[in-house]
Design an enzyme around this catalytic site. Structure first.
Site: not given
Ligand code: SAH
Ligand code: SF4
Length: 360
Positions: A92, A105, A112, A116, A119, A157-158, A189, A211-213, A287, A330
């Protein structure tokens, strides 16, 4: 054998390929312009090449395209494109409109491997990397429907786990004879694959989002297994030395999850962590999706986090959940991965699954 897809070549690679055929290297520019600037997908139409050359190219190579199988439109104007790939898998891309400055995007992998815990894409594991052509073709297809100003590698994906093809795709995106995006308008990212981050910085000039988180290793180890391999100190050091396009800043993304990382103490640690790194911050309220164990933060904790950063003179944007009604926000992309079961997810107080191949 027509196994060579021209869209997998950067312009330098195409030059090399043409040289191998005994052709002039400037022909690569001509072919790139036909494909990426005039949207021509057959050699027949490339009228500044001789007939023999066109026939030779058509015999040896092909030009792939992608057409969306489904386009969903959100109430807020966000559009999600589902692309079916040659092997039947699906990815997508999401077009986020913003007063004429549309952002696309794009996905870099089917699924992936990073695991995480918050996600949806990650919960399916990795199916495969996308080819350079499959990445670039998302842009080529969506560009037929709307002007695109910015490209962000924030879909499925990463990107840095698919480094070679992502670098190729970025090179085509920013190539003056290719898709002609400014490198200031392309952002990759990452969850924090440090060696690949440094390699990318050396090989191509592009914006970086990290993506620090989380603000402690204990917390980040649980949310993002990659942190066990590359912990926060190493990540922040790598950010400090990353070569950006001139006068640009690193974007730190921070997914706010209710009662996990959304407290005032988290905000205070966050400010200390990114201290002295030229950066801006994207706060992303979590989300929710079906079956997830985490909850989105309350508006009061979003506001508290946001204002604390603002009070410390940090450039901060809280990303509204554009496209949530069509699962385009996201972390909600899944590409309707068929035949794949989601890996079972454990709660925060148990270890998340780690892909050991990835972390070697
Ligand atoms: N893999 C890369 C890029 C794709 S994810 C990465 O992790 O940076 C893109 C963004 O979506 C990242 O910042 C991730 O932390 C965020 N993300 C993933 N799952 C999410 C969710 N359920 N709600 C909000 N943001 C989310
Ligand atoms: Fe992969 Fe990014 Fe999702 Fe982590 S947040 S599982 S690196 S897509």
């Amino acid at each position: 054998m027509k196994n060579v897809d021209i869209k997998n070549f950067t312009i330098e690679e195409l030059e090399g390929f043409l040289q191998g055929l005994g052709k002039e290297t400037y022909r690569a520019k001509q072919i790139f312009k036909w494909i990426y600037q005039k949207d021509v997908n057959s050699f027949e139409e490339m009228t500044n090449l001789s007939r023999d050359f066109r026939e030779d190219l058509a015999a040896r190579t092909w030009i792939s395209t992608l057409a969306p199988e489904v386009v969903e439109v959100s109430a807020d104007g966000t559009r999600k494109f589902l692309f079916r790939l040659a092997d039947g898998s699906a990815i997508e891309s999401v077009l986020i409109p913003d007063e004429g400055r549309n952002t696309l995007c794009v996905s870099s992998q089917v699924g992936c491997a990073m695991g995480c815990g918050f996600c949806l894409t990650g919960s399916f594991g990795l199916q495969r990397n996308l080819s350079c052509a499959e990445i670039v073709n998302q842009v080529c297809a969506v560009r037929q429907t709307a002007e695109i100003r910015n490209i962000v590698f924030m879909g499925m994906g990463e990107p840095l786990a698919n480094l070679e093809n992502v670098i190729r795709a970025v090179k085509i995106l920013i190539c003056p004879d290719g898709l002609q995006f400014s490198n200031r308008r392309v952002t990759v990212s990452t969850a924090g694959l440090l060696p690949e981050m440094a390699l990318m910085g050396k090989r191509v000039t592009v914006n970086l989002a990290v993506s620090l988180n989380a603000t402690t290793d204990a917390q980040r180890d649980q949310l993002m297994p990659i942190n066990r391999k590359y912990p926060l100190k190493a990540l922040m050091d790598a950010c400090r030395t990353f070569p950006l396009p001139s006068r640009r800043m690193i974007t730190f993304e921070y997914v706010l999850i209710k009662d996990v990382n959304d407290s005032l103490d988290d905000a205070k640690r966050f400010v200390k962590l990114i201290h002295e790194i030229p950066s801006k911050v994207n706060l992303i309220p979590f989300n929710e999706y079906e079956g997830c164990s985490f909850k989105g933060p309350g508006q009061d904790s979003i506001d508290r986090f946001h204002s604390y950063l603002l009070g410390k003179h940090i450039t901060v944007i809280t990303r509204s959940s554009r496209g949530a009604d069509i699962s385009a926000a996201c972390g909600q992309l899944r590409g309707k991965i068929e035949g794949q079961k989601r890996a079972s997810r454990e709660s925060l107080d148990t270890d998340l699954p780690i892909d050991h191949n990835l972390l070697r």
